[in-house]
Design a protein around this motif. Structure first.
Motif, PDB file in Angstrom:
ATOM      1  N   THR A 281       0.830  -1.204   0.000  1.00  0.00           N
ATOM      2  CA  THR A 281       0.000   0.000   0.000  1.00  0.00           C
ATOM      3  C   THR A 281       0.865   1.255   0.000  1.00  0.00           C
ATOM      4  OG1 THR A 281      -0.164  -0.237   2.384  1.00  0.00           O
ATOM      5  CG2 THR A 281      -2.054  -0.955   1.096  1.00  0.00           C
ATOM      6  N   LYS A 282       2.096   1.145   0.569  1.00  0.00           N
ATOM      7  CA  LYS A 282       2.901   2.359   0.679  1.00  0.00           C
ATOM      8  C   LYS A 282       4.390   2.010   0.685  1.00  0.00           C
ATOM      9  CE  LYS A 282       3.391   6.262   3.884  1.00  0.00           C
ATOM     10  NZ  LYS A 282       4.537   5.848   4.678  1.00  0.00           N
ATOM     11  N   ILE A 283       5.164   2.795  -0.097  1.00  0.00           N
ATOM     12  CA  ILE A 283       6.620   2.679  -0.005  1.00  0.00           C
ATOM     13  C   ILE A 283       7.073   3.656   1.073  1.00  0.00           C
ATOM     14  CG2 ILE A 283       8.785   3.160  -1.210  1.00  0.00           C
ATOM     15  CD1 ILE A 283       7.628   1.850  -3.643  1.00  0.00           C
ATOM     16  N   ASP A 284       7.725   3.128   2.103  1.00  0.00           N
ATOM     17  CA  ASP A 284       8.110   3.986   3.235  1.00  0.00           C
ATOM     18  C   ASP A 284       9.417   4.709   2.963  1.00  0.00           C
ATOM     19  OD1 ASP A 284       5.938   2.869   4.755  1.00  0.00           O
ATOM     20  OD2 ASP A 284       7.163   1.061   4.938  1.00  0.00           O
ATOM     21  N   SER A 285      10.407   3.978   2.429  1.00  0.00           N
ATOM     22  CA  SER A 285      11.704   4.627   2.217  1.00  0.00           C
ATOM     23  C   SER A 285      12.520   3.859   1.172  1.00  0.00           C
ATOM     24  CB  SER A 285      12.491   4.680   3.525  1.00  0.00           C
ATOM     25  OG  SER A 285      12.835   3.369   3.909  1.00  0.00           O
ATOM     26  N   VAL A 286      13.517   4.564   0.627  1.00  0.00           N
ATOM     27  CA  VAL A 286      14.473   3.942  -0.307  1.00  0.00           C
ATOM     28  C   VAL A 286      15.862   4.351   0.160  1.00  0.00           C
ATOM     29  CG1 VAL A 286      15.304   3.853  -2.678  1.00  0.00           C
ATOM     30  CG2 VAL A 286      12.861   4.028  -2.234  1.00  0.00           C
ATOM     31  N   THR A 287      16.725   3.374   0.370  1.00  0.00           N
ATOM     32  CA  THR A 287      18.119   3.701   0.708  1.00  0.00           C
ATOM     33  C   THR A 287      19.022   2.986  -0.288  1.00  0.00           C
ATOM     34  OG1 THR A 287      18.180   1.869   2.264  1.00  0.00           O
ATOM     35  CG2 THR A 287      17.764   4.053   3.191  1.00  0.00           C
ATOM     36  N   MET A 288      20.229   3.546  -0.485  1.00  0.00           N
ATOM     37  CA  MET A 288      21.142   2.968  -1.467  1.00  0.00           C
ATOM     38  C   MET A 288      22.521   2.824  -0.870  1.00  0.00           C
ATOM     39  SD  MET A 288      20.069   5.376  -4.602  1.00  0.00           S
ATOM     40  CE  MET A 288      18.346   5.772  -4.792  1.00  0.00           C
ATOM     41  N   ASP A 289      23.225   1.764  -1.283  1.00  0.00           N
ATOM     42  CA  ASP A 289      24.660   1.735  -1.039  1.00  0.00           C
ATOM     43  C   ASP A 289      25.308   1.595  -2.408  1.00  0.00           C
ATOM     44  OD1 ASP A 289      24.607  -0.967  -1.728  1.00  0.00           O
ATOM     45  OD2 ASP A 289      24.198  -1.553   0.337  1.00  0.00           O
TER      46      ASP A 289
END
Ligand code: SF4
Ligand code: SF4
Ligand code: SF4
Length: 481
Positions: A281-289
């Protein structure tokens, strides 16, 4: 009287008025016997034969199509058949990707005095079509939705652009801004996993600029509408090829556009990512390395390696750095030159003709006719006058048939022959995830094969190969009748 025994098949012949139609007449006057399968359409010149005539005839039920015109150097309009030769070769290479046997189409040259040659050509071609039998119909094809496994091998390291020189880029844009109306880039979008276009007019706008694998859109699509105005644009390598192509076709002026670039390390294919995420229902966050992206959706973490979930075009990308730029930032990405088949195309290569026809039937039955693919294409510049909407001539209905929709894809693909830079925006924009890029990739492969390895959007000074011709074509080997 029919020369061939048995039931007639349907063969459509496009004959030029000045030579081949005369040759057919000469054969008739000499009472040279010919099969009666051929239905002749007289055209002023083979240069008038739009490749779409051929695909339309074959999709609408013709069993074969023959085009015949004046011998090279004898064209009534000097060079019509030279242009035709290039287009007809490209369309022959295109047919198998939609499941049509390319032997069902041939072209040749017959002069008005060559009645006997005309008789031989018609007899041989008709016999070949009879050997092949009636053409399979899209309507009768068995739908095939399966996507074969795609072999994903990159020509260069894919990463997330974490070390990109974004701060330097922002400073440079701020310094250039007073000379420009605006600079186009990307900003965070409607959720953490999407970016959207950003039109920077003030230094505060520039602070919103982002860089990374979520910058999927090709912003070059906006440039033609601002022709004559001083603007800037931030590009990935593939986007810069669209700019080079727009320059080749004089759709923009070089002196009006300031190009900023950072080497690209690939962009995410959200269609592939969404398949992995499943329902959320929802994308909370995106992090990258350095090499992976972690997306948290509905509180659950999903990690994606860039080597497994980039856009198909990125695996064979030969231009991660811009082909044309005014200001470059960051460290260039190394490319390993190698023969490469894009994954979408490799998937189709692995299928039989019958499977490909079934594949496109199943895919086109899912198509919504929304035309997002056309509207997102930076090179589709006549979209307001698109022949798919034309009523005079009436090329296609507004119906729901898979045939009409496949024909629309053919229109787009063939109009982009020698011009498509493979940016993948058509496929990215498709709301139902139809892998239509493969059709454009097949044409790009044909253009490379026929025109000495030509790649569109590399050299802004080059003339696209279908907008010119050569009297002697070193890579075209014409059929020996
Ligand atoms: S095709 Fe090349 S330049 Fe374009 S997004 Fe992929 S890696 Fe970047
Ligand atoms: S047809 Fe598709 S891949 Fe080709 S230039 Fe247009 S949007 Fe890009
Ligand atoms: S974007 Fe997709 S659904 Fe829309 S017309 Fe193109 S192929 Fe069909």
């Amino acid at each position: 009287m029919p020369v061939l025994e048995g039931k007639e098949l349907r063969i459509v012949g496009f004959l030029c008025n000045w030579c081949s139609y005369g040759g057919a007449d000469t054969a008739g006057v000499a009472r040279a016997g010919q099969p009666t399968d051929l239905r002749v359409i007289r055209v002023p010149c083979t240069g008038r034969v739009d490749p779409l005539f051929i695909v339309k005839a074959l999709l609408e039920g013709a069993d074969g199509v023959l085009v015949s015109g004046c011998h090279p150097r004898d064209c009534h309009y000097s060079v019509g058949n030279f242009y035709a030769r290039r287009r007809l070769e490209v369309v022959r290479e295109f047919l198998p990707v939609i499941g049509i046997d390319p032997r069902r189409f041939a072209y040749t040259w017959v002069s008005a005095s060559e009645g006997q040659r005309w008789q031989e050509v018609v007899q041989k071609f008709t016999a070949e079509i009879h050997d092949l039998g009636p053409a399979p119909r899209l309507e009768d094809a068995k739908p095939l939705l399966r996507l074969a496994d795609m072999a994903l091998t990159s020509l260069h390291p894919l990463g997330t652009g974490e070390k990109a020189a974004l701060a330097e880029l922002k400073e440079a844009i701020k310094a250039k801004l007073p000379e420009l109306e605006f600079v186009i880039g990307w900003q965070q979008g409607y959720d953490a996993a999407h970016t959207v276009p950003l039109f920077m007019k003030t230094p505060e706008d520039v602070d919103k600029l982002v860089w990374g694998p979520l910058n999927v859109n090709n912003l070059a699509v906006y440039l033609p509408q601002f022709k004559g105005r001083k603007v800037g644009i931030v590009v990935k390598g593939c986007d810069s090829r669209s700019i080079a192509e727009l320059l080749q076709e004089k759709l923009i002026n070089r002196e009006d556009v300031t190009i900023f670039s950072i080497p690209c390390e690939g962009v995410l294919d959200m269609a592939r990512v969404n398949t992995e995420l499943g329902r959320y229902t929802k994308i909370d966050s995106v992090t990258m390395d350095e090499a992976s992206v972690t997306i948290t959706a509905d509180g659950k973490e999903h990690r994606f390696c860039m080597t497994e979930c980039a856009q198909g075009k990125c695996y064979g990308c030969t231009t991660p750095g811009a082909v044309i730029a005014d200001q470059r930032f960051g460290t260039p990405v190394e490319v390993t030159p190698a023969a490469h088949t894009p994954p979408e195309l490799a998937m189709l290569d692995a299928m039989s003709l019958e499977e490909r026809m079934g594949f496109w039937k199943a895919q086109m039955e899912r198509c919504l006719r929304c035309y997002a693919c056309r509207n997102a294409c930076p090179m589709c510049v006549c979209r307001d006058y698109c022949i798919s909407d034309a009523r005079d001539p009436h090329w296609m209905s507004q119906g729901e048939s898979a045939r009409d929709k496949l024909f629309f894809q053919t229109i787009h693909a063939l109009h982009l022959a020698g011009r498509c830079t493979g940016c993948g925006e058509c496929q990215r924009a498709c709301p139902v995830g139809i892998p239509i890029l493969a059709l454009r990739q097949q044409i790009a492969r044909a253009v490379g094969k026929l025109f000495g390895g030509y790649q569109s959007g590399i050299n802004p000074e080059a003339i696209p190969p279908l907008l010119t011709y050569a009297v002697e074509e070193p890579h075209i080997h014409e059929r020996d009748w």
